[in-house]
Scaffold this motif. Structure first.
Motif, PDB file in Angstrom:
ATOM      1  N   ARG A  55      -2.986  16.809 -76.419  1.00 39.90           N
ATOM      2  CA  ARG A  55      -2.977  17.801 -75.345  1.00 39.90           C
ATOM      3  C   ARG A  55      -1.528  18.217 -75.069  1.00 39.90           C
ATOM      4  O   ARG A  55      -0.670  17.369 -74.854  1.00 39.90           O
ATOM      5  N   TYR A  56      -1.281  19.517 -75.063  1.00 40.07           N
ATOM      6  CA  TYR A  56       0.047  20.057 -74.783  1.00 40.07           C
ATOM      7  C   TYR A  56      -0.021  20.880 -73.501  1.00 40.07           C
ATOM      8  O   TYR A  56      -0.952  21.677 -73.324  1.00 40.07           O
ATOM      9  N   GLU A  57       0.971  20.685 -72.659  1.00 39.97           N
ATOM     10  CA  GLU A  57       1.069  21.470 -71.432  1.00 39.97           C
ATOM     11  C   GLU A  57       2.426  22.159 -71.387  1.00 39.97           C
ATOM     12  O   GLU A  57       3.465  21.507 -71.432  1.00 39.97           O
ATOM     13  N   PHE A  58       2.411  23.488 -71.324  1.00 37.95           N
ATOM     14  CA  PHE A  58       3.612  24.295 -71.146  1.00 37.95           C
ATOM     15  C   PHE A  58       3.474  24.998 -69.798  1.00 37.95           C
ATOM     16  O   PHE A  58       2.842  26.047 -69.710  1.00 37.95           O
ATOM     17  N   GLY A  59       4.016  24.414 -68.745  1.00 42.36           N
ATOM     18  CA  GLY A  59       3.805  24.989 -67.429  1.00 42.36           C
ATOM     19  C   GLY A  59       2.326  24.974 -67.085  1.00 42.36           C
ATOM     20  O   GLY A  59       1.683  23.927 -67.070  1.00 42.36           O
ATOM     21  N   GLN A  61       0.071  26.588 -68.904  1.00 44.51           N
ATOM     22  CA  GLN A  61      -0.710  26.754 -70.132  1.00 44.51           C
ATOM     23  C   GLN A  61      -1.056  25.397 -70.740  1.00 44.51           C
ATOM     24  O   GLN A  61      -0.201  24.514 -70.826  1.00 44.51           O
ATOM     25  N   VAL A  62      -2.302  25.255 -71.156  1.00 45.22           N
ATOM     26  CA  VAL A  62      -2.782  24.000 -71.731  1.00 45.22           C
ATOM     27  C   VAL A  62      -3.435  24.292 -73.081  1.00 45.22           C
ATOM     28  O   VAL A  62      -4.238  25.224 -73.208  1.00 45.22           O
ATOM     29  N   LEU A  74      -7.544  17.454 -86.761  1.00 47.59           N
ATOM     30  CA  LEU A  74      -7.535  18.050 -85.431  1.00 47.59           C
ATOM     31  C   LEU A  74      -7.321  19.554 -85.519  1.00 47.59           C
ATOM     32  O   LEU A  74      -6.561  20.034 -86.358  1.00 47.59           O
ATOM     33  N   SER A  75      -7.974  20.279 -84.649  1.00 54.57           N
ATOM     34  CA  SER A  75      -7.780  21.732 -84.595  1.00 54.57           C
ATOM     35  C   SER A  75      -7.950  22.196 -83.161  1.00 54.57           C
ATOM     36  O   SER A  75      -8.533  21.501 -82.327  1.00 54.57           O
ATOM     37  N   SER A  76      -7.420  23.386 -82.886  1.00 49.88           N
ATOM     38  CA  SER A  76      -7.479  23.944 -81.534  1.00 49.88           C
ATOM     39  C   SER A  76      -8.249  25.257 -81.547  1.00 49.88           C
ATOM     40  O   SER A  76      -8.067  26.088 -82.441  1.00 49.88           O
ATOM     41  N   ARG A  77      -9.092  25.425 -80.549  1.00 47.13           N
ATOM     42  CA  ARG A  77      -9.823  26.683 -80.412  1.00 47.13           C
ATOM     43  C   ARG A  77      -8.966  27.758 -79.749  1.00 47.13           C
ATOM     44  O   ARG A  77      -9.274  28.943 -79.835  1.00 47.13           O
ATOM     45  N   THR A  78      -7.894  27.328 -79.092  1.00 42.69           N
ATOM     46  CA  THR A  78      -6.989  28.267 -78.428  1.00 42.69           C
ATOM     47  C   THR A  78      -5.667  28.297 -79.183  1.00 42.69           C
ATOM     48  O   THR A  78      -4.911  27.322 -79.149  1.00 42.69           O
ATOM     49  N   PRO A  79      -5.378  29.384 -79.882  1.00 42.01           N
ATOM     50  CA  PRO A  79      -4.128  29.453 -80.646  1.00 42.01           C
ATOM     51  C   PRO A  79      -2.908  29.347 -79.735  1.00 42.01           C
ATOM     52  O   PRO A  79      -2.893  29.895 -78.626  1.00 42.01           O
ATOM     53  N   ILE A  80      -1.901  28.634 -80.208  1.00 38.38           N
ATOM     54  CA  ILE A  80      -0.642  28.546 -79.469  1.00 38.38           C
ATOM     55  C   ILE A  80       0.156  29.822 -79.739  1.00 38.38           C
ATOM     56  O   ILE A  80       0.338  30.212 -80.886  1.00 38.38           O
ATOM     57  N   PRO A  81       0.641  30.503 -78.700  1.00 39.31           N
ATOM     58  CA  PRO A  81       1.376  31.761 -78.879  1.00 39.31           C
ATOM     59  C   PRO A  81       2.577  31.615 -79.801  1.00 39.31           C
ATOM     60  O   PRO A  81       3.232  30.568 -79.836  1.00 39.31           O
ATOM     61  N   PRO A 279       5.664   5.292 -67.412  1.00 35.95           N
ATOM     62  CA  PRO A 279       5.676   6.386 -68.379  1.00 35.95           C
ATOM     63  C   PRO A 279       6.060   7.698 -67.732  1.00 35.95           C
ATOM     64  O   PRO A 279       6.045   7.839 -66.506  1.00 35.95           O
ATOM     65  N   GLY A 280       6.409   8.688 -68.556  1.00 32.42           N
ATOM     66  CA  GLY A 280       6.744  10.008 -68.056  1.00 32.42           C
ATOM     67  C   GLY A 280       5.512  10.831 -67.809  1.00 32.42           C
ATOM     68  O   GLY A 280       4.385  10.343 -67.823  1.00 32.42           O
ATOM     69  N   HIS A 281       5.701  12.119 -67.551  1.00 33.60           N
ATOM     70  CA  HIS A 281       4.587  13.016 -67.306  1.00 33.60           C
ATOM     71  C   HIS A 281       3.938  13.419 -68.628  1.00 33.60           C
ATOM     72  O   HIS A 281       4.491  13.219 -69.694  1.00 33.60           O
ATOM     73  N   VAL A 282       2.790  14.025 -68.550  1.00 34.21           N
ATOM     74  CA  VAL A 282       2.004  14.337 -69.738  1.00 34.21           C
ATOM     75  C   VAL A 282       2.617  15.477 -70.520  1.00 34.21           C
ATOM     76  O   VAL A 282       2.919  16.528 -69.964  1.00 34.21           O
ATOM     77  N   LEU A 283       2.845  15.279 -71.803  1.00 30.97           N
ATOM     78  CA  LEU A 283       3.071  16.377 -72.741  1.00 30.97           C
ATOM     79  C   LEU A 283       2.167  16.181 -73.932  1.00 30.97           C
ATOM     80  O   LEU A 283       1.431  17.060 -74.335  1.00 30.97           O
ATOM     81  N   VAL A 284       2.197  14.966 -74.470  1.00 31.69           N
ATOM     82  CA  VAL A 284       1.430  14.660 -75.663  1.00 31.69           C
ATOM     83  C   VAL A 284       0.636  13.388 -75.440  1.00 31.69           C
ATOM     84  O   VAL A 284       1.168  12.431 -74.868  1.00 31.69           O
ATOM     85  N   ALA A 285      -0.590  13.367 -75.847  1.00 29.94           N
ATOM     86  CA  ALA A 285      -1.382  12.140 -75.801  1.00 29.94           C
ATOM     87  C   ALA A 285      -2.184  12.030 -77.087  1.00 29.94           C
ATOM     88  O   ALA A 285      -2.619  13.030 -77.641  1.00 29.94           O
ATOM     89  N   THR A 286      -2.302  10.811 -77.604  1.00 32.91           N
ATOM     90  CA  THR A 286      -3.127  10.614 -78.805  1.00 32.91           C
ATOM     91  C   THR A 286      -4.521  10.205 -78.397  1.00 32.91           C
ATOM     92  O   THR A 286      -5.258   9.716 -79.212  1.00 32.91           O
TER      93      THR A 286
END
Length: 286
Positions: A55-59, A61-62, A74-81, A279-286
């Motif tokens: 899971r990636y969070e940019f502000g 945007q998730v 792994l694949s994403s249904r929402t393309p990353i800009p 731990p820090g805040h969420v950016l990446v989780a496996t």
């Protein structure tokens, strides 16, 4: 694993920890942002399964990458800009890093390089020359030339009798630092380099962090790298080191000092200030 990073920060951050704690997995997870098939192309079969996700969070945007049984990865249904992909760079260790893939491109442009040098093209990239000279405490990189071919920069030395020395003819450490410089000035805002101390002697390692700090501040880049080098760790400033540790099924990342990290990694006694195990805040989780 959970981790947050400031994409607008200028400077350097080092991630240290024992082998197997998850540093390369983090690098691959980050590279999945610009290259979605990273895990499938760089890891063993079966590394991910139905319960795997990133899971990636940019502000606000998730973006989530979930297991696709048809693809087996792994694949994403929402393309990353595209603009988000463009500001993130990742350099993996051998054999998957971009610097290893660049060898073929350099060889393919050999004739173009010879022609350009023969007609007097090529000029020193003063910033790169100074960077290498200071890291290696020498002046022998003063004659290094930058040659632009099809909007790409190549670096070489001109030699007598129509000979020249390409960047891939240099030592592995010298060639690697040229590759690092190329990535820093490429326009990315966040750059992650796994195993940055590979191929560098201890003297160069001890000078590297200071020079990288200056380059990143000048070009507006936040460089995060992993290392096992005590010589490099000892030159980091307070707040620039993160210790990664794996316990059971959880990976934690927390700020650490040089003495704290070397005590845990190498068993050397001494710790100058303690760090909370949070731990820090969420950016990446496996």
């Amino acid at each position: 694993m959970k981790w947050s990073v400031d994409l607008g920060k200028r400077g350097i951050t080092a991630i240290v920890g024992r082998n197997g704690c998850g540093k390369t997995t983090l690098a691959k997870a980050l590279l999945t942002i610009p290259l979605g098939d990273t895990l499938a192309s760089t890891s063993s079969e079966g590394i991910v399964g139905p319960d795997s996700w990133i899971r990636y969070e940019f502000g606000e945007q998730v973006f989530e990458f979930r297991f696709d049984p048809d693809l087996g990865t792994l694949s994403s249904r929402t393309p990353i800009p595209r603009h988000l992909k463009a500001i993130i760079g990742v350099e993996l260790p051998v054999p998957h890093g971009d610097r290893f893939k660049a060898f073929q491109a350099i060889v393919e442009h050999d004739h173009d390089l010879r022609t350009a040098l023969a007609i007097g093209q090529g000029a020193p990239r003063q910033e790169l020359n100074d960077f290498l000279n200071r890291v290696y405490r020498t002046d022998r990189f003063t004659g290094l030339l930058e040659v632009r071919i099809r909007r790409r920069s190549f670096y070489c030395f001109r030699r007598p009798e129509d000979r020249y020395l390409r960047e891939d003819h240099l030592s592995s450490g010298e060639y690697f630092l040229i590759s690092v410089y190329r990535r820093i000035v490429s326009g990315v805002k966040f750059l992650f380099i796994d195993e940055i101390d590979i191929s560098l002697d201890a003297d160069a390692q001890a000078r590297l962090s200071g020079e990288l700090r200056l380059l990143c501040e000048r070009h507006g880049v936040h460089l995060v790298f992993t290392t096992h080098s005590l010589a490099l760790m000892s030159t980091l400033e307070k707040g620039e080191m993160i210790y990664m540790e794996r316990e059971a099924h959880e990976v934690t990342l927390r700020q650490a000092s040089y003495n704290y990290a070397r005590t845990l990694m190498f068993g050397f006694k001494g710790c100058d200030w303690s760090c909370p195990r949070t731990p820090g805040h969420v950016l990446v989780a496996t």
